[in-house]
Scaffold this active site. Structure first.
Site, PDB file in Angstrom:
ATOM      1  N   HIS A 101      35.172  33.786  35.980  1.00  0.00           N
ATOM      2  CA  HIS A 101      35.811  33.419  34.718  1.00  0.00           C
ATOM      3  C   HIS A 101      35.610  31.952  34.341  1.00  0.00           C
ATOM      4  O   HIS A 101      35.966  31.548  33.228  1.00  0.00           O
ATOM      5  CB  HIS A 101      37.303  33.768  34.744  1.00  0.00           C
ATOM      6  CG  HIS A 101      37.827  34.223  33.424  1.00  0.00           C
ATOM      7  ND1 HIS A 101      38.985  34.944  33.278  1.00  0.00           N
ATOM      8  CD2 HIS A 101      37.345  34.086  32.161  1.00  0.00           C
ATOM      9  CE1 HIS A 101      39.199  35.211  31.995  1.00  0.00           C
ATOM     10  NE2 HIS A 101      38.223  34.693  31.305  1.00  0.00           N
ATOM     11  N   ASP A 124      44.091  39.254  31.263  1.00  0.00           N
ATOM     12  CA  ASP A 124      43.868  38.768  32.623  1.00  0.00           C
ATOM     13  C   ASP A 124      45.151  38.894  33.441  1.00  0.00           C
ATOM     14  O   ASP A 124      46.253  38.739  32.906  1.00  0.00           O
ATOM     15  CB  ASP A 124      43.447  37.294  32.545  1.00  0.00           C
ATOM     16  CG  ASP A 124      42.744  36.776  33.783  1.00  0.00           C
ATOM     17  OD1 ASP A 124      43.012  37.293  34.873  1.00  0.00           O
ATOM     18  OD2 ASP A 124      41.941  35.841  33.658  1.00  0.00           O
ATOM     19  N   HIS A 126      45.758  36.705  35.613  1.00  0.00           N
ATOM     20  CA  HIS A 126      46.047  35.310  35.898  1.00  0.00           C
ATOM     21  C   HIS A 126      46.069  34.486  34.614  1.00  0.00           C
ATOM     22  O   HIS A 126      45.493  34.885  33.599  1.00  0.00           O
ATOM     23  CB  HIS A 126      44.979  34.742  36.845  1.00  0.00           C
ATOM     24  CG  HIS A 126      44.776  35.569  38.074  1.00  0.00           C
ATOM     25  ND1 HIS A 126      43.849  36.592  38.128  1.00  0.00           N
ATOM     26  CD2 HIS A 126      45.392  35.541  39.278  1.00  0.00           C
ATOM     27  CE1 HIS A 126      43.902  37.158  39.338  1.00  0.00           C
ATOM     28  NE2 HIS A 126      44.824  36.546  40.044  1.00  0.00           N
ATOM     29  N   ASP A 128      44.866  31.278  34.489  1.00  0.00           N
ATOM     30  CA  ASP A 128      43.701  30.387  34.493  1.00  0.00           C
ATOM     31  C   ASP A 128      44.020  29.053  33.833  1.00  0.00           C
ATOM     32  O   ASP A 128      43.204  28.478  33.112  1.00  0.00           O
ATOM     33  CB  ASP A 128      42.490  31.056  33.834  1.00  0.00           C
ATOM     34  CG  ASP A 128      41.990  32.252  34.638  1.00  0.00           C
ATOM     35  OD1 ASP A 128      42.352  32.363  35.829  1.00  0.00           O
ATOM     36  OD2 ASP A 128      41.241  33.069  34.088  1.00  0.00           O
ATOM     37  N   HIS A 141      37.286  28.857  38.513  1.00  0.00           N
ATOM     38  CA  HIS A 141      37.563  30.058  37.717  1.00  0.00           C
ATOM     39  C   HIS A 141      39.058  30.234  37.442  1.00  0.00           C
ATOM     40  O   HIS A 141      39.430  31.056  36.600  1.00  0.00           O
ATOM     41  CB  HIS A 141      36.972  31.313  38.373  1.00  0.00           C
ATOM     42  CG  HIS A 141      37.759  31.885  39.514  1.00  0.00           C
ATOM     43  ND1 HIS A 141      37.710  33.227  39.854  1.00  0.00           N
ATOM     44  CD2 HIS A 141      38.607  31.312  40.412  1.00  0.00           C
ATOM     45  CE1 HIS A 141      38.488  33.450  40.899  1.00  0.00           C
ATOM     46  NE2 HIS A 141      39.033  32.303  41.256  1.00  0.00           N
ATOM     47  N   ASP A 228      39.069  39.643  31.637  1.00  0.00           N
ATOM     48  CA  ASP A 228      38.824  39.619  33.074  1.00  0.00           C
ATOM     49  C   ASP A 228      39.164  41.012  33.601  1.00  0.00           C
ATOM     50  O   ASP A 228      40.270  41.510  33.384  1.00  0.00           O
ATOM     51  CB  ASP A 228      39.724  38.563  33.714  1.00  0.00           C
ATOM     52  CG  ASP A 228      39.424  38.312  35.177  1.00  0.00           C
ATOM     53  OD1 ASP A 228      39.094  39.292  35.885  1.00  0.00           O
ATOM     54  OD2 ASP A 228      39.555  37.160  35.627  1.00  0.00           O
ATOM     55  N   ASP A 230      40.051  41.920  36.347  1.00  0.00           N
ATOM     56  CA  ASP A 230      41.216  42.002  37.225  1.00  0.00           C
ATOM     57  C   ASP A 230      42.527  42.125  36.450  1.00  0.00           C
ATOM     58  O   ASP A 230      43.594  42.311  37.042  1.00  0.00           O
ATOM     59  CB  ASP A 230      41.253  40.851  38.237  1.00  0.00           C
ATOM     60  CG  ASP A 230      41.623  39.490  37.649  1.00  0.00           C
ATOM     61  OD1 ASP A 230      42.293  39.420  36.611  1.00  0.00           O
ATOM     62  OD2 ASP A 230      41.235  38.470  38.261  1.00  0.00           O
ATOM     63  N   GLU A 273      34.109  38.773  35.847  1.00  0.00           N
ATOM     64  CA  GLU A 273      34.612  39.049  37.204  1.00  0.00           C
ATOM     65  C   GLU A 273      34.265  40.446  37.735  1.00  0.00           C
ATOM     66  O   GLU A 273      34.937  40.959  38.633  1.00  0.00           O
ATOM     67  CB  GLU A 273      36.129  38.803  37.305  1.00  0.00           C
ATOM     68  CG  GLU A 273      36.543  37.360  37.055  1.00  0.00           C
ATOM     69  CD  GLU A 273      36.263  36.403  38.213  1.00  0.00           C
ATOM     70  OE1 GLU A 273      35.793  36.866  39.270  1.00  0.00           O
ATOM     71  OE2 GLU A 273      36.501  35.185  38.036  1.00  0.00           O
TER      72      GLU A 273
END
Length: 301
Positions: A101, A124, A126, A128, A141, A228, A230, A273
């Protein structure tokens, strides 16, 4: 009828994180049939190939403080920003495949200069939003959204010669369920709109996406989707470097993409990712391609 154009840029970047294999993500996505799928939707596809990523030595792993492979990530971001800029100038839709990412640093640097008020949907697990001071790992990332806000190392925030790339009030994070303390502080300080898994469970994906679209539509002149894999539950997308249980389902993600397509606000997108080394028979890349189908107008009937 003139076909709409999509330009694909692959970014085989694996230096922004610590688990090797994500550099093969663009190839995995292509292997999953993305070009053929989008061509069936009457798009003219231009595959620009992959950005060349340098291979630094182990000695370059930590270049500055707590930032791993800073120089290499910065150089790759510059290259990507130039390529994305060229795509937009050619009136084509930029579709970028990662890679980790950290590539969003270059993507947003190439896009934002073309808009007065760029919006960003960050799909996402996360935030980030880390910096070298708040990151537990030093992996870049985990920093691209903070960098795009103008927060971070000068070599990253000044990619393409300007900063910031996006304003905090023009960001919507969707699917968050793993946030570091420094990220939580920044979210509160900047007033960033976040839909965690709690809101998705409580409100439902339809309500979340309708609110996100309404929030951005009136005040932005373009919206970038940074997805992303994830963000999706690892039962549906296992081939990612930082999986987090309890994520968005495959079907909910399709619904989210369908609502974005209907809203007609998305002007650029990246899917990141995908790590085939950690995957099951290219399942995660196949999921990414299926979601692109929905984002670009694929219908059951």
């Amino acid at each position: 009828m003139v076909k709409k154009q999509i330009s694909i840029i692959g970014v085989p970047m694996d230096l922004g994180q610590s688990r090797r294999g994500v550099d093969m993500g663009p190839s995995a996505i292509r292997y999953a049939g993305v070009v053929e799928r989008l061509e069936k939707l009457n798009y003219e596809i231009h595959d620009m190939g992959d950005i060349e990523i340098g291979r630094p030595s182990k000695d370059e792993e930590v270049n500055d403080g707590n930032l791993k492979y800073l120089r290499a990530v910065s150089e790759a971001s510059d290259k990507l920003a130039l390529e994305v800029n060229r795509v937009i100038e050619s009136k084509s839709f930029p579709l970028i495949f990662g890679g980790d990412h950290s590539i969003a640093i270059g993507t947003l640097a190439g896009i934002s200069k073309h808009y007065k008020n760029l919006g960003v949907i960050w799909y996402d697990a996360h935030g980030d939003l880390n910096t070298s001071e708040t990151s537990p790992s030093g992996n870049i990332h985990g920093m691209p959204l903070a960098v795009s806000l103008g927060i971070g190392h000068p070599a990253l925030i000044n990619i393409a010669g300007y900063s910031p790339k996006v304003r905090p009030e023009n960001i919507v994070i969707i699917g968050a369920r793993s946030l570091d303390e420094g990220e939580r502080v920044l979210i509160r300080e900047k007033g960033i709109k976040v839909y965690t898994m709690h809101e998705i469970d409580r409100l439902g994906m339809t309500k979340v996406m309708e609110e996100a679209v309404s929030y951005l539509k009136s005040k932005t002149d373009g919206v970038h989707l940074s997805l992303d894999l994830d963000g999706i539950d690892p039962s549906d997308a296992p081939g990612v470097g930082t999986p987090v249980l309890g994520g968005i389902s495959y079907r909910e993600s399709h619904l989210a993409m369908e609502i974005l397509e209907e809203s007609n606000i998305i002007t650029s997108a990246e899917f990141v990712e995908v790590n085939p080394i950690l995957d099951e028979r290219n399942k995660t890349a196949t999921v990414a391609v299926a979601l692109m189908g929905s984002l670009f107008g694929e219908k059951l009937l």
